[in-house]
Scaffold this active site. Structure first.
Site, PDB file in Angstrom:
ATOM      1  N   LYS A 161       0.862  -1.184   0.000  1.00  0.00           N
ATOM      2  CA  LYS A 161       0.000   0.000   0.000  1.00  0.00           C
ATOM      3  C   LYS A 161       0.893   1.227   0.000  1.00  0.00           C
ATOM      4  O   LYS A 161       2.040   1.156   0.448  1.00  0.00           O
ATOM      5  CB  LYS A 161      -0.884   0.016   1.260  1.00  0.00           C
ATOM      6  CG  LYS A 161      -2.112   0.886   1.132  1.00  0.00           C
ATOM      7  CD  LYS A 161      -3.251   0.165   0.437  1.00  0.00           C
ATOM      8  CE  LYS A 161      -4.452   1.043   0.237  1.00  0.00           C
ATOM      9  NZ  LYS A 161      -5.614   0.250  -0.182  1.00  0.00           N
ATOM     10  N   ASP A 198      -7.051   4.397  -4.396  1.00  0.00           N
ATOM     11  CA  ASP A 198      -7.711   4.275  -3.092  1.00  0.00           C
ATOM     12  C   ASP A 198      -8.280   5.678  -2.835  1.00  0.00           C
ATOM     13  O   ASP A 198      -8.510   6.433  -3.791  1.00  0.00           O
ATOM     14  CB  ASP A 198      -6.712   3.838  -2.003  1.00  0.00           C
ATOM     15  CG  ASP A 198      -7.392   3.357  -0.716  1.00  0.00           C
ATOM     16  OD1 ASP A 198      -7.824   2.196  -0.662  1.00  0.00           O
ATOM     17  OD2 ASP A 198      -7.517   4.150   0.234  1.00  0.00           O
TER      18      ASP A 198
HETATM   19  P1  NDP Z   1     -12.798   8.000  -2.865  1.00  0.00           P
HETATM   20  O1  NDP Z   1     -11.634   8.896  -2.888  1.00  0.00           O
HETATM   21  O2  NDP Z   1     -13.515   7.726  -4.121  1.00  0.00           O
HETATM   22  O3  NDP Z   1     -13.830   8.571  -1.840  1.00  0.00           O
HETATM   23  C1  NDP Z   1     -13.372   8.884  -0.565  1.00  0.00           C
HETATM   24  C2  NDP Z   1     -14.483   9.384   0.226  1.00  0.00           C
HETATM   25  O4  NDP Z   1     -14.183   9.122   1.594  1.00  0.00           O
HETATM   26  C3  NDP Z   1     -14.792  10.828   0.090  1.00  0.00           C
HETATM   27  O5  NDP Z   1     -16.190  10.995   0.009  1.00  0.00           O
HETATM   28  C4  NDP Z   1     -14.255  11.407   1.396  1.00  0.00           C
HETATM   29  O6  NDP Z   1     -15.042  12.468   1.844  1.00  0.00           O
HETATM   30  C5  NDP Z   1     -14.368  10.289   2.363  1.00  0.00           C
HETATM   31  N1  NDP Z   1     -13.293  10.295   3.353  1.00  0.00           N
HETATM   32  C6  NDP Z   1     -11.998  10.097   3.131  1.00  0.00           C
HETATM   33  N2  NDP Z   1     -11.287  10.180   4.261  1.00  0.00           N
HETATM   34  C7  NDP Z   1     -12.165  10.471   5.204  1.00  0.00           C
HETATM   35  C8  NDP Z   1     -12.046  10.686   6.576  1.00  0.00           C
HETATM   36  N3  NDP Z   1     -10.856  10.623   7.208  1.00  0.00           N
HETATM   37  N4  NDP Z   1     -13.162  10.930   7.261  1.00  0.00           N
HETATM   38  C9  NDP Z   1     -14.357  10.973   6.641  1.00  0.00           C
HETATM   39  N5  NDP Z   1     -14.532  10.754   5.331  1.00  0.00           N
HETATM   40  C10 NDP Z   1     -13.452  10.516   4.630  1.00  0.00           C
HETATM   41  O7  NDP Z   1     -12.323   6.661  -2.130  1.00  0.00           O
HETATM   42  P2  NDP Z   1     -12.769   5.146  -2.372  1.00  0.00           P
HETATM   43  O8  NDP Z   1     -14.228   5.066  -2.592  1.00  0.00           O
HETATM   44  O9  NDP Z   1     -11.850   4.572  -3.354  1.00  0.00           O
HETATM   45  O10 NDP Z   1     -12.406   4.496  -0.970  1.00  0.00           O
HETATM   46  C11 NDP Z   1     -13.337   4.401   0.107  1.00  0.00           C
HETATM   47  C12 NDP Z   1     -12.920   3.298   1.043  1.00  0.00           C
HETATM   48  O11 NDP Z   1     -12.901   2.052   0.344  1.00  0.00           O
HETATM   49  C13 NDP Z   1     -11.528   3.428   1.651  1.00  0.00           C
HETATM   50  O12 NDP Z   1     -11.529   2.899   2.958  1.00  0.00           O
HETATM   51  C14 NDP Z   1     -10.682   2.541   0.765  1.00  0.00           C
HETATM   52  O13 NDP Z   1      -9.512   2.097   1.427  1.00  0.00           O
HETATM   53  C15 NDP Z   1     -11.650   1.411   0.506  1.00  0.00           C
HETATM   54  N6  NDP Z   1     -11.381   0.577  -0.657  1.00  0.00           N
HETATM   55  C16 NDP Z   1     -11.278   1.119  -1.893  1.00  0.00           C
HETATM   56  C17 NDP Z   1     -11.057   0.315  -2.991  1.00  0.00           C
HETATM   57  C18 NDP Z   1     -11.024   0.852  -4.374  1.00  0.00           C
HETATM   58  O14 NDP Z   1     -10.934   0.049  -5.297  1.00  0.00           O
HETATM   59  N7  NDP Z   1     -11.120   2.148  -4.587  1.00  0.00           N
HETATM   60  C19 NDP Z   1     -10.877  -1.127  -2.843  1.00  0.00           C
HETATM   61  C20 NDP Z   1     -11.097  -1.614  -1.501  1.00  0.00           C
HETATM   62  C21 NDP Z   1     -11.320  -0.772  -0.465  1.00  0.00           C
HETATM   63  P3  NDP Z   1     -14.508  13.940   1.678  1.00  0.00           P
HETATM   64  O15 NDP Z   1     -14.491  14.226   0.218  1.00  0.00           O
HETATM   65  O16 NDP Z   1     -15.494  14.742   2.428  1.00  0.00           O
HETATM   66  O17 NDP Z   1     -13.130  13.948   2.282  1.00  0.00           O
HETATM   67  O1  2IT Z   2      -7.943  -1.459  -0.636  1.00  0.00           O
HETATM   68  C1  2IT Z   2      -7.902  -1.962  -1.767  1.00  0.00           C
HETATM   69  O2  2IT Z   2      -8.055  -3.167  -1.960  1.00  0.00           O
HETATM   70  C2  2IT Z   2      -7.694  -1.063  -2.906  1.00  0.00           C
HETATM   71  N1  2IT Z   2      -7.618   0.145  -2.721  1.00  0.00           N
HETATM   72  C3  2IT Z   2      -7.545  -1.624  -4.293  1.00  0.00           C
HETATM   73  C4  2IT Z   2      -6.172  -2.189  -4.506  1.00  0.00           C
HETATM   74  C5  2IT Z   2      -5.857  -2.584  -5.913  1.00  0.00           C
HETATM   75  O3  2IT Z   2      -4.676  -2.881  -6.138  1.00  0.00           O
HETATM   76  O4  2IT Z   2      -6.727  -2.630  -6.784  1.00  0.00           O
END
Ligand code: NDP
Ligand code: 2IT
Length: 457
Positions: A137, A177
């Site tokens: 990561k 992420d």
């Molecule tokens: P995005 O960047 O698309 O969206 C992030 C969102 O999370 C924003 O709406 C943001 O709100 C909010 N956010 C971020 N940090 C905080 C915080 N500290 N407190 C409150 N809200 C927060 O991110 P993703 O949708 O990609 O990721 C969301 C979650 O899913 C994470 O935990 C990530 O690790 C997990 N994840 C993502 C994957 C992927 O493929 N993208 C795969 C597996 C897991 P604001 O704009 O108001 O800051």
């Molecule tokens: O938390 C996760 O699994 C991710 N942000 C996606 C990782 C990836 O390599 O697609």
């Protein structure tokens, strides 16, 4: 924890307790990392009883120590010419099963402890996919909010100028992420290509569809989290059709969680960001949500402003107070605490599926499980994203592109397999219905087997 005496193993329980204390002493001020390790170690006793070789000193000690940690300076200039200096990270945690694989997070809260917690989770998640990917990561404390495209591009170029020396399609393969989506991946990949003079599609996943990206990768995490919930409900003789859902967040994972819920006949009624949430009695209007968050990059309050009377914006509130049958925490770590879990239980929630990484506090997990709620931990429930990333790597290696139907079929099969191995492992080790124990043990067994086979490295 230096591995001092290989010949005098204590009882695994005592040894794990002192290992944990030592880990916390040697990695101070990393509470998220401590939490992630504690949560895994707390579930491994049953497997140590059956496979004593896993409890030998040196296995868990190596598992909690990253193979490599890279921290670097990222200088960049904003549109006014002011210089900013951020910190970049890549933690290459474990490569026993394949090249390091995991996303990059750009958010002001990113520090080495956060990256290590995410990398540690990723080891087990990636093992559960069965697809030959190790765990890693990275990210930066850069805050993309309010930055112009040009500023984001300059930051990404500076970040990649250092990161490029550490990654490669057979070494370490980043993806997105929080704060890193299609736009950022484009800038990062472009700079990698420019510096290395290589068309190395497999060095990054989440690329655009026209230049090596896989169909369904943007949707995969959210879709997978819903498919996991559907599998958990099916074991209880229930289905998503007709169920009301609360979803936190409005980022990539949340948007495609909402989309798949609607495809399966459920009614998601909330979305949020770090400022508050909206509840929409008619069900979330997905086109409007995408317009507000993906196109305009605006706040969630704008959704309620455009939507009219069916939607209400609650500043500072949390979606867990809204009554629903199923819940999808999809924002960030520790967003669902004991109070939130009690509210969900009071309202009769049947299943919780973690789209985010470690969004539920240990107390909240306990409350949900004690109440008989089916609880899908992130390392199983949100594995769809990295699984389709691995499918993107396969397509890149073969210089081909699969249809969306094919990728979605594969994603469905992978999520079912992850559900089943977590469910069956939990049963086998005396914890029926406990997907936390099942996922941790199933992932651990695969990684520990590979580590033992490959010797002391
Ligand atoms: P995005 O960047 O698309 O969206 C992030 C969102 O999370 C924003 O709406 C943001 O709100 C909010 N956010 C971020 N940090 C905080 C915080 N500290 N407190 C409150 N809200 C927060 O991110 P993703 O949708 O990609 O990721 C969301 C979650 O899913 C994470 O935990 C990530 O690790 C997990 N994840 C993502 C994957 C992927 O493929 N993208 C795969 C597996 C897991 P604001 O704009 O108001 O800051
Ligand atoms: O938390 C996760 O699994 C991710 N942000 C996606 C990782 C990836 O390599 O697609």
């Amino acid at each position: 924890m230096p591995v001092k005496d290989q010949r005098a193993p204590h009882a695994p329980k005592d040894r794990l307790a002192s290992l944990r204390a030592e880990l916390e002493r040697r990695n101070p001020a990393q509470p998220e990392f401590h939490q992630a390790v504690r949560e895994v170690l707390a579930t491994l006793d049953p497997v140590f009883a059956v496979r004593p070789e896993f409890a030998e000193p040196g296995v868990v000690e190596r598992l909690v120590e990253p193979e490599r940690q890279i921290i670097f300076r990222v200088p960049w200039q904003d549109d006014e010419g002011t210089v900013h200096v951020n910190r970049g990270y890549r933690v290459e945690f474990n490569s026993a099963l394949g090249p390091y694989k995991g996303g990059l997070r750009f958010h002001p809260s990113v520090n080495i402890g956060v990256v290590k917690f995410l990398g540690f989770e990723q080891i087990f998640k990636n093992a559960l996919t069965g697809l030959g990917i190790g765990g890693g990561k990275g990210g930066s404390d850069f805050d993309p909010h309010g930055r112009s495209d040009a500023e984001v591009m300059r930051f990404c170029q500076s970040f990649m100028t250092e990161l490029q020396r550490h990654i490669g399609e057979h070494t370490d393969v980043p993806a997105g992420d929080i704060g890193v989506g299609g736009r950022e991946i484009g800038y990062l990949f472009g700079q990698y290509r420019r510096i290395t003079n290589r068309w190395e599609a497999g060095v990054f996943t989440g690329k655009g569809r026209g230049w090596g990206g896989s169909a369904i990768r943007p949707q995969a995490t959210g879709y997978g989290s819903v498919l996991f919930a559907a599998e958990m409900l099916a074991r209880k003789g229930a289905a998503l059709d007709g169920q009301t859902a609360v979803v936190s967040d409005s980022g990539n994972v949340a948007i495609y969680t909402i989309e798949k819920l609607q495809q399966l006949g459920a009614n998601p009624i909330t979305a949020s960001d770090s400022t508050g949430y909206v509840v929409d009695e008619k069900g979330i209007d997905l086109d409007l949500l995408k317009q507000v968050k993906e196109v305009e990059r605006a706040r969630i309050s704008e959704y309620a402003a455009y939507r009219g009377s069916s939607a209400r914006y609650v500043a500072g509130g949390r979606v867990w107070d809204v009554a629903a049958d199923v819940a999808f925490p999809s924002a960030t770590q520790n967003e669902l605490d004991a109070e939130g879990a009690l509210a969900l239980v009071r309202n009769g929630v049947k299943a919780v599926s973690e789209g985010a990484n470690m969004p539920t506090t240990p107390e909240a997990v306990h409350i949900l499980q004690e109440a008989g709620v089916a609880f899908g931990p992130g390392k199983a429930a949100n594995a769809g994203g990295v699984a389709v990333s691995a499918l993107e790597m396969s397509q890149n290696a073969a210089r081909t592109a699969w249809t969306a139907e094919r990728v979605e079929d594969e994603l469905g099969a992978i999520m079912r397999a992850i559900h089943d191995v977590a469910y069956e492992t939990a049963e086998r080790y005396g914890a029926p219905g406990d997907y936390v124990t099942g996922a941790n043990i199933a992932g651990f067994e695969r990684v520990a087997d590979a580590m033992l086979a490959q010797g002391l490295i």
